[in-house]
Design a protein around this motif. Structure first.
Motif, PDB file in Angstrom:
ATOM      1  N   VAL A 198     -42.055  64.162 -30.132  1.00  0.00           N
ATOM      2  CA  VAL A 198     -43.336  64.070 -29.283  1.00  0.00           C
ATOM      3  C   VAL A 198     -44.635  64.386 -30.344  1.00  0.00           C
ATOM      4  CG1 VAL A 198     -44.690  65.255 -28.022  1.00  0.00           C
ATOM      5  CG2 VAL A 198     -42.643  65.610 -27.175  1.00  0.00           C
ATOM      6  N   ILE A 199     -44.197  65.241 -31.321  1.00  0.00           N
ATOM      7  CA  ILE A 199     -45.281  65.179 -32.418  1.00  0.00           C
ATOM      8  C   ILE A 199     -45.237  64.171 -33.684  1.00  0.00           C
ATOM      9  CG2 ILE A 199     -45.862  66.621 -34.548  1.00  0.00           C
ATOM     10  CD1 ILE A 199     -44.409  68.723 -32.888  1.00  0.00           C
ATOM     11  N   GLY A 200     -44.299  63.294 -33.767  1.00  0.00           N
ATOM     12  CA  GLY A 200     -43.770  62.144 -34.589  1.00  0.00           C
ATOM     13  C   GLY A 200     -44.465  60.752 -33.874  1.00  0.00           C
ATOM     14  N   LEU A 201     -44.443  60.683 -32.824  1.00  0.00           N
ATOM     15  CA  LEU A 201     -45.239  59.495 -31.607  1.00  0.00           C
ATOM     16  C   LEU A 201     -46.217  59.571 -32.041  1.00  0.00           C
ATOM     17  CD1 LEU A 201     -42.605  58.723 -28.793  1.00  0.00           C
ATOM     18  CD2 LEU A 201     -42.493  56.904 -31.309  1.00  0.00           C
ATOM     19  N   THR A 202     -46.384  60.673 -31.276  1.00  0.00           N
ATOM     20  CA  THR A 202     -48.366  60.922 -31.235  1.00  0.00           C
ATOM     21  C   THR A 202     -49.340  61.365 -32.420  1.00  0.00           C
ATOM     22  OG1 THR A 202     -48.212  62.760 -29.602  1.00  0.00           O
ATOM     23  CG2 THR A 202     -50.006  62.783 -30.614  1.00  0.00           C
ATOM     24  N   PHE A 203     -48.529  60.923 -33.369  1.00  0.00           N
ATOM     25  CA  PHE A 203     -48.650  61.435 -34.969  1.00  0.00           C
ATOM     26  C   PHE A 203     -49.545  59.571 -34.674  1.00  0.00           C
ATOM     27  CE2 PHE A 203     -48.951  65.043 -37.927  1.00  0.00           C
ATOM     28  CZ  PHE A 203     -49.663  66.083 -36.800  1.00  0.00           C
ATOM     29  N   LEU A 204     -48.326  59.059 -34.835  1.00  0.00           N
ATOM     30  CA  LEU A 204     -47.835  57.591 -35.196  1.00  0.00           C
ATOM     31  C   LEU A 204     -48.894  56.970 -34.433  1.00  0.00           C
ATOM     32  CD1 LEU A 204     -46.562  55.243 -36.229  1.00  0.00           C
ATOM     33  CD2 LEU A 204     -44.964  55.261 -34.092  1.00  0.00           C
ATOM     34  N   GLN A 218     -56.059  55.184 -36.955  1.00  0.00           N
ATOM     35  CA  GLN A 218     -56.974  54.945 -38.248  1.00  0.00           C
ATOM     36  C   GLN A 218     -56.898  53.646 -38.720  1.00  0.00           C
ATOM     37  OE1 GLN A 218     -55.149  58.611 -40.511  1.00  0.00           O
ATOM     38  NE2 GLN A 218     -56.755  58.482 -42.413  1.00  0.00           N
ATOM     39  N   THR A 219     -55.644  53.122 -39.193  1.00  0.00           N
ATOM     40  CA  THR A 219     -55.201  51.770 -39.695  1.00  0.00           C
ATOM     41  C   THR A 219     -55.537  51.092 -39.248  1.00  0.00           C
ATOM     42  OG1 THR A 219     -53.270  52.651 -40.723  1.00  0.00           O
ATOM     43  CG2 THR A 219     -53.774  50.798 -41.335  1.00  0.00           C
ATOM     44  N   LEU A 220     -56.151  50.471 -37.469  1.00  0.00           N
ATOM     45  CA  LEU A 220     -56.804  49.944 -37.062  1.00  0.00           C
ATOM     46  C   LEU A 220     -58.182  49.890 -37.222  1.00  0.00           C
ATOM     47  CD1 LEU A 220     -53.859  48.818 -34.543  1.00  0.00           C
ATOM     48  CD2 LEU A 220     -54.241  47.433 -36.222  1.00  0.00           C
ATOM     49  N   SER A 221     -58.780  50.983 -36.727  1.00  0.00           N
ATOM     50  CA  SER A 221     -59.870  50.512 -36.775  1.00  0.00           C
ATOM     51  C   SER A 221     -61.102  51.337 -38.321  1.00  0.00           C
ATOM     52  CB  SER A 221     -60.402  52.093 -35.443  1.00  0.00           C
ATOM     53  OG  SER A 221     -59.791  53.416 -35.811  1.00  0.00           O
ATOM     54  N   LYS A 222     -60.608  51.087 -39.188  1.00  0.00           N
ATOM     55  CA  LYS A 222     -60.880  52.302 -41.125  1.00  0.00           C
ATOM     56  C   LYS A 222     -61.026  53.614 -40.220  1.00  0.00           C
ATOM     57  CE  LYS A 222     -59.347  48.345 -42.009  1.00  0.00           C
ATOM     58  NZ  LYS A 222     -57.971  48.539 -42.831  1.00  0.00           N
ATOM     59  N   ILE A 223     -61.493  54.413 -39.256  1.00  0.00           N
ATOM     60  CA  ILE A 223     -61.673  55.986 -38.712  1.00  0.00           C
ATOM     61  C   ILE A 223     -60.984  56.900 -39.419  1.00  0.00           C
ATOM     62  CG2 ILE A 223     -62.252  57.632 -37.344  1.00  0.00           C
ATOM     63  CD1 ILE A 223     -62.326  55.172 -34.935  1.00  0.00           C
ATOM     64  N   HIS A 224     -61.369  57.405 -40.463  1.00  0.00           N
ATOM     65  CA  HIS A 224     -60.995  58.548 -41.452  1.00  0.00           C
ATOM     66  C   HIS A 224     -60.103  59.599 -40.465  1.00  0.00           C
ATOM     67  CE1 HIS A 224     -59.150  60.711 -44.757  1.00  0.00           C
ATOM     68  NE2 HIS A 224     -60.391  61.574 -44.348  1.00  0.00           N
ATOM     69  N   ILE A 225     -58.690  59.899 -40.544  1.00  0.00           N
ATOM     70  CA  ILE A 225     -58.162  61.382 -40.244  1.00  0.00           C
ATOM     71  C   ILE A 225     -58.216  61.859 -41.363  1.00  0.00           C
ATOM     72  CG2 ILE A 225     -57.658  62.149 -38.404  1.00  0.00           C
ATOM     73  CD1 ILE A 225     -57.136  60.081 -36.847  1.00  0.00           C
ATOM     74  N   HIS A 226     -58.920  64.143 -41.123  1.00  0.00           N
ATOM     75  CA  HIS A 226     -58.529  64.540 -42.491  1.00  0.00           C
ATOM     76  C   HIS A 226     -57.011  64.927 -41.843  1.00  0.00           C
ATOM     77  CE1 HIS A 226     -58.722  68.350 -44.561  1.00  0.00           C
ATOM     78  NE2 HIS A 226     -59.808  67.525 -45.175  1.00  0.00           N
ATOM     79  N   PRO A 227     -56.356  65.637 -42.798  1.00  0.00           N
ATOM     80  CA  PRO A 227     -55.085  66.474 -42.641  1.00  0.00           C
ATOM     81  C   PRO A 227     -55.232  67.449 -41.650  1.00  0.00           C
ATOM     82  CG  PRO A 227     -54.993  65.407 -44.799  1.00  0.00           C
ATOM     83  CD  PRO A 227     -56.800  65.380 -44.097  1.00  0.00           C
ATOM     84  N   PHE A 228     -56.205  68.304 -41.971  1.00  0.00           N
ATOM     85  CA  PHE A 228     -56.226  69.416 -41.049  1.00  0.00           C
ATOM     86  C   PHE A 228     -56.065  69.317 -39.784  1.00  0.00           C
ATOM     87  CE2 PHE A 228     -58.779  72.326 -38.697  1.00  0.00           C
ATOM     88  CZ  PHE A 228     -58.199  73.738 -38.854  1.00  0.00           C
ATOM     89  N   GLN A 229     -57.101  67.757 -38.954  1.00  0.00           N
ATOM     90  CA  GLN A 229     -56.815  67.207 -37.979  1.00  0.00           C
ATOM     91  C   GLN A 229     -56.080  67.408 -37.310  1.00  0.00           C
ATOM     92  OE1 GLN A 229     -59.760  64.710 -39.105  1.00  0.00           O
ATOM     93  NE2 GLN A 229     -61.650  65.654 -37.957  1.00  0.00           N
ATOM     94  N   TYR A 230     -54.981  66.274 -37.811  1.00  0.00           N
ATOM     95  CA  TYR A 230     -53.484  65.757 -38.094  1.00  0.00           C
ATOM     96  C   TYR A 230     -52.614  67.881 -37.826  1.00  0.00           C
ATOM     97  CZ  TYR A 230     -53.128  61.364 -38.974  1.00  0.00           C
ATOM     98  OH  TYR A 230     -53.105  59.207 -38.814  1.00  0.00           O
ATOM     99  N   LEU A 231     -52.922  68.421 -38.580  1.00  0.00           N
ATOM    100  CA  LEU A 231     -52.427  70.013 -38.684  1.00  0.00           C
ATOM    101  C   LEU A 231     -52.915  70.374 -37.247  1.00  0.00           C
ATOM    102  CD1 LEU A 231     -50.857  71.478 -39.392  1.00  0.00           C
ATOM    103  CD2 LEU A 231     -52.851  73.060 -41.105  1.00  0.00           C
ATOM    104  N   MET A 232     -53.971  70.037 -36.258  1.00  0.00           N
ATOM    105  CA  MET A 232     -54.358  71.220 -35.112  1.00  0.00           C
ATOM    106  C   MET A 232     -53.876  70.185 -34.204  1.00  0.00           C
ATOM    107  SD  MET A 232     -56.465  73.740 -35.537  1.00  0.00           S
ATOM    108  CE  MET A 232     -55.471  74.037 -37.210  1.00  0.00           C
ATOM    109  N   ILE A 233     -53.113  68.884 -33.938  1.00  0.00           N
ATOM    110  CA  ILE A 233     -53.228  67.869 -33.442  1.00  0.00           C
ATOM    111  C   ILE A 233     -51.521  68.430 -32.764  1.00  0.00           C
ATOM    112  CG2 ILE A 233     -52.258  65.953 -32.462  1.00  0.00           C
ATOM    113  CD1 ILE A 233     -54.856  64.843 -33.686  1.00  0.00           C
ATOM    114  N   GLY A 234     -51.036  68.455 -34.302  1.00  0.00           N
ATOM    115  CA  GLY A 234     -49.555  69.168 -33.926  1.00  0.00           C
ATOM    116  C   GLY A 234     -49.720  70.494 -33.467  1.00  0.00           C
ATOM    117  N   LEU A 235     -49.974  71.422 -34.259  1.00  0.00           N
ATOM    118  CA  LEU A 235     -50.226  72.623 -32.809  1.00  0.00           C
ATOM    119  C   LEU A 235     -50.674  72.974 -32.211  1.00  0.00           C
ATOM    120  CD1 LEU A 235     -51.527  74.642 -36.234  1.00  0.00           C
ATOM    121  CD2 LEU A 235     -49.306  74.821 -35.405  1.00  0.00           C
TER     122      LEU A 235
END
Length: 456
Positions: free
Chosen positions: A329-335, A341-358
């Motif tokens: 679940v975590i791996g696919l959500t991060f994917l 992020q890659t297709l839209s060029k929107i920057h996502i901070h590592p801290f935001q990834y971490l909050m989503i994972g938690l």
């Protein structure tokens, strides 16, 4: 000059981290690995609660009863044997013979044994935990044929007919809920426990008072009948000691597992959400023991057959199986976020990834705690919707548009629904899981085909 060079290098590194696909992939992979730590703690919590549940269930079961195994009725018939000893007399220079009489027993099984078993199951609760137990009434009937022990080398005049008794062996002595009396022809005989019997198995023994067997068993068929009522757990089994043994079982239990050496007849077996109805027939030719045994009762536990009242995957087992998919679940959500992020060029901070994972890991703590007070489906829905709504709203603040958060919410809903289906399946879990993962991989490959990986 040197400080300017260092600053320039730091700016280049920061720019590489922000713009490089490889850097983002490494960062996402690192965060996934970090989030395995809280997932491991969640698994430990599930195991701890499951062990607590087992302790409570064992405590309930010990007070309620044991599994039920019945082995009987067996006719215990004493007979005389003789030994001769020769003693030499020094004075007369002769031998004289002395005959000693011993009492042994022959154990005789019935010609026909029929059993009708009615099982009423229910649950007992203590706190947040519950145990499945049952009360069963077992009605037995059948008959003995006239006794002929010539083949065993026992003469009729050596049999002590007036000291015969009937034996019943059971695994659940403390679970018996009514007095037991066996009816032989028109006369009833009660039972008492016999702890002095030489017992070669773990079963307890019930033995009737003395029976004058000559009038009952010597020259004619003898009908018998008796009933036993038990409080029991887990399973009910019968040992087929009749030359022909039949058993019919009716219960309100919806998830039976038929166990032992013999399966019920497919023609009569019926299983539904309201219970089951099954019947067995075992002939003497189907089992490797005779109807008469000298000196001791054999241990025939391995020939038992019956029904195990299975408790299908409980809440903690389901939670544990669900948590095993946490990495997926975590791996696919991060994917999904990585591709956005890659297709839209929107920057996502590592801290935001971490909050989503938690937030994703919080799903499992919510699931465990809610399922202890409700059923698993309701707990799964509440925990899943809470996490999906939280991540969707959080994604709206990150991605600044509505279509990407909506896509993320739909993707998470589909993923949680897919995992729930796998958890519920038994025989097809691996097949459905493999097909689902294949489809997910195909979708990712299709979406990522437009990414320019040369900018990594």
């Amino acid at each position: 000059m040197e400080n300017h060079k260092n600053t320039s290098q730091q700016n280049k590194f920061g720019h590489w981290v922000k713009t490089s696909i490889t850097a983002r992939m490494l960062m996402v992979g690192f965060l996934v690995i970090i989030l395995l730590i809280p997932l491991s703690f969640i698994n430990s919590l599930i195991n701890e609660r499951a062990f607590r549940q087992k302790d409570v269930i064992n405590e309930i079961n010990q007070k309620w009863g044991n599994h039920v195994l019945v082995y009987g009725p067996i006719l215990k018939l004493p007979y005389k044997t003789y030994t001769e000893t020769k003693t030499y007399n020094e004075k007369t220079k002769t031998y004289f013979k002395e005959t000693q009489t011993h009492v042994n027993y022959v154990y005789i099984f019935p010609e026909n044994l029929n059993s009708k078993v009615n099982v009423n199951s229910k649950t007992l609760k203590r706190g947040n935990f519950e145990s499945a137990v049952f009360t069963t009434t077992m009605d037995f009937s059948g008959h003995y044929i006239p006794i002929n022990l010539v083949a065993k080398g026992i003469k009729s005049e050596d049999i002590i007919w007036n000291k015969a008794s009937i034996i019943i062996k059971t695994s659940n002595l403390k679970g018996i809920k009514s007095e037991i009396q066996i009816k032989l022809q028109d006369k009833a005989y009660g039972f008492e426990t016999n702890f002095n019997q030489n017992n070669n198995s773990s079963l307890d023994i019930l033995e009737s008072g003395f029976i004058n067997a000559e009038g009952l068993f010597k020259t004619k068929n003898t009908d018998f009948s008796f009933s036993m009522t038990f409080n029991g757990i887990r399973q009910i089994e019968l040992i087929p000691i009749g030359k022909t043994t039949t058993m019919s079982m009716v219960s309100n239990w919806a998830d039976p597992s038929f166990i032992g050496n013999y399966l019920p007849n497919d023609e009569t077996k019926q299983i539904s959400k309201n219970g089951f109805d099954a019947s067995w027939k075992v002939l003497h030719i189907n089992r490797a023991f005779s109807q008469q045994h000298l000196k001791s009762i054999p241990n025939l536990d391995r020939f038992a057959f019956g029904t195990k009242f299975m408790v299908m995957v409980d809440e903690y087992q389901k939670s544990e199986r669900s948590a095993k998919y946490g990495f997926l679940v975590i791996g696919l959500t991060f994917l999904v976020f990585f591709l956005i992020q890659t297709l839209s060029k929107i920057h996502i901070h590592p801290f935001q990834y971490l909050m989503i994972g938690l937030a994703l890991t919080m799903f499992y703590t919510l699931l465990i705690s809610i399922s202890e007070h409700s059923n698993f489906l309701k707990a799964y829905c509440i925990a899943g919707m809470s996490v999906i709504i939280l991540i969707t709203l959080y994604s709206k603040s990150i991605l600044k548009t509505f279509k990407f958060p909506l896509f993320i919410g739909i993707s998470l809903s589909a993923l949680y629904a897919f995992i729930y289906v796998i958890i519920q399946l038994e025989n097809y879990a691996l097949l459905v899981g493999s097909i689902g993962l294949f489809l997910i991989l195909a979708i990712v490959m299709f979406v990522s085909r437009k990414i320019d990986w040369s900018n990594g």
